[in-house]
Scaffold this motif. Structure first.
Motif, short mmCIF file in Angstrom:
data_model
loop_
_atom_site.label_atom_id
_atom_site.label_comp_id
_atom_site.label_asym_id
_atom_site.label_seq_id
_atom_site.Cartn_x
_atom_site.Cartn_y
_atom_site.Cartn_z
N LEU A 39 0.81 -1.22 0.00
CA LEU A 39 0.00 0.00 0.00
C LEU A 39 0.85 1.27 0.00
CD1 LEU A 39 -2.79 -1.10 2.50
CD2 LEU A 39 -3.01 -0.79 0.02
N PRO A 43 1.39 2.77 -7.11
CA PRO A 43 1.10 1.73 -8.10
C PRO A 43 1.41 2.15 -9.55
CG PRO A 43 -0.93 2.67 -7.25
CD PRO A 43 0.19 3.28 -6.46
N LEU A 97 0.25 -5.86 -7.85
CA LEU A 97 -0.94 -5.00 -7.97
C LEU A 97 -2.19 -5.73 -7.48
CD1 LEU A 97 -0.18 -3.30 -11.40
CD2 LEU A 97 -0.42 -2.11 -9.19
N GLU A 98 -2.29 -7.03 -7.82
CA GLU A 98 -3.43 -7.85 -7.35
C GLU A 98 -3.43 -7.91 -5.82
OE1 GLU A 98 -3.67 -11.89 -8.89
OE2 GLU A 98 -2.99 -11.15 -10.85
N LYS A 99 -2.25 -8.23 -5.25
CA LYS A 99 -2.14 -8.35 -3.79
C LYS A 99 -2.35 -7.00 -3.11
CE LYS A 99 -1.55 -12.71 -3.40
NZ LYS A 99 -2.57 -13.51 -2.70
N ARG A 100 -1.97 -5.91 -3.78
CA ARG A 100 -2.20 -4.56 -3.25
C ARG A 100 -3.71 -4.32 -3.13
NH1 ARG A 100 -3.04 0.87 -4.23
NH2 ARG A 100 -1.57 2.26 -3.21
N LYS A 101 -4.45 -4.75 -4.15
CA LYS A 101 -5.90 -4.58 -4.12
C LYS A 101 -6.50 -5.36 -2.94
CE LYS A 101 -10.22 -5.15 -6.66
NZ LYS A 101 -10.92 -5.34 -5.38
N ASP A 102 -6.01 -6.60 -2.73
CA ASP A 102 -6.48 -7.40 -1.59
C ASP A 102 -6.21 -6.64 -0.28
OD1 ASP A 102 -7.21 -9.47 -3.30
OD2 ASP A 102 -5.37 -10.61 -2.97
N SER A 103 -5.00 -6.09 -0.15
CA SER A 103 -4.64 -5.36 1.07
C SER A 103 -5.53 -4.14 1.27
CB SER A 103 -3.17 -4.90 1.01
OG SER A 103 -2.32 -6.02 0.96
N LYS A 104 -5.75 -3.43 0.18
CA LYS A 104 -6.59 -2.22 0.25
C LYS A 104 -8.02 -2.59 0.67
CE LYS A 104 -7.71 1.91 -2.37
NZ LYS A 104 -7.52 2.65 -3.61
N ASP A 105 -8.54 -3.68 0.11
CA ASP A 105 -9.90 -4.14 0.46
C ASP A 105 -10.00 -4.46 1.96
OD1 ASP A 105 -10.66 -3.84 -2.18
OD2 ASP A 105 -10.56 -5.99 -2.65
#
Length: 151
Positions: A39, A43, A97-105
């Protein structure tokens, strides 16, 4: 101690939050530290490796260990910084980027739940208090030699 101290309340709450995030991160086969790092990396443009530590409030040795692990997992890649020949930019890979989205969620979900249970006015007070604490610390006004300067 009969009364809970401010630092105890902050520390105990943060430890509970960290445990909760680490439990959640396990489901994604990662850790809170990796999620927090994901995060903290821009990105689109990447982030200079030298800026990450201060941005995250982390020591260089701890951060370099996390970055090495993230690179091995294919989450990040290091590229030369075009504006500083000696510097390195940390970029997220597509997987990163995929894992960043998971973290952000996960972070947004936590915020959603807290906002459902704590009225906006109380949350505003909480942020005012934490801002004051951080300012007192950064201005070195907590442990001062001359007591008459307390204000």
């Amino acid at each position: 101690m009969k009364e809970i101290t401010i630092d105890y309340a902050l520390r105990a709450t943060w430890q509970a939050v960290a445990r909760m995030y680490n439990e959640e991160a396990k489901q994604f086969e990662t850790t809170m530290a990796v999620g927090f790092t994901l995060l903290s990396i821009d990105p689109k443009t990447g982030t200079p490796s030298t800026a990450l530590g201060p941005k995250m409030g982390m020591e260089a040795t701890s951060l370099s260990r996390i970055l090495k692990s993230m690179e091995e997992k294919g989450l990040i890649e290091r590229r030369p910084n075009p504006s500083d020949g000696r510097g390195v930019l940390i970029h997220l890979t597509n997987f990163g980027l995929e894992k960043r989205k998971d973290s952000k969620d996960v972070v947004l979900r936590f915020n959603e739940v807290i906002k459902k249970h704590v009225p906006e006015e109380k949350l505003n007070h909480f942020f005012e208090v934490t801002e004051t604490i951080n300012k007192l610390i950064s201005d070195k006004k907590v442990y001062i030699k001359d007591i008459s300067n307390h204000s």
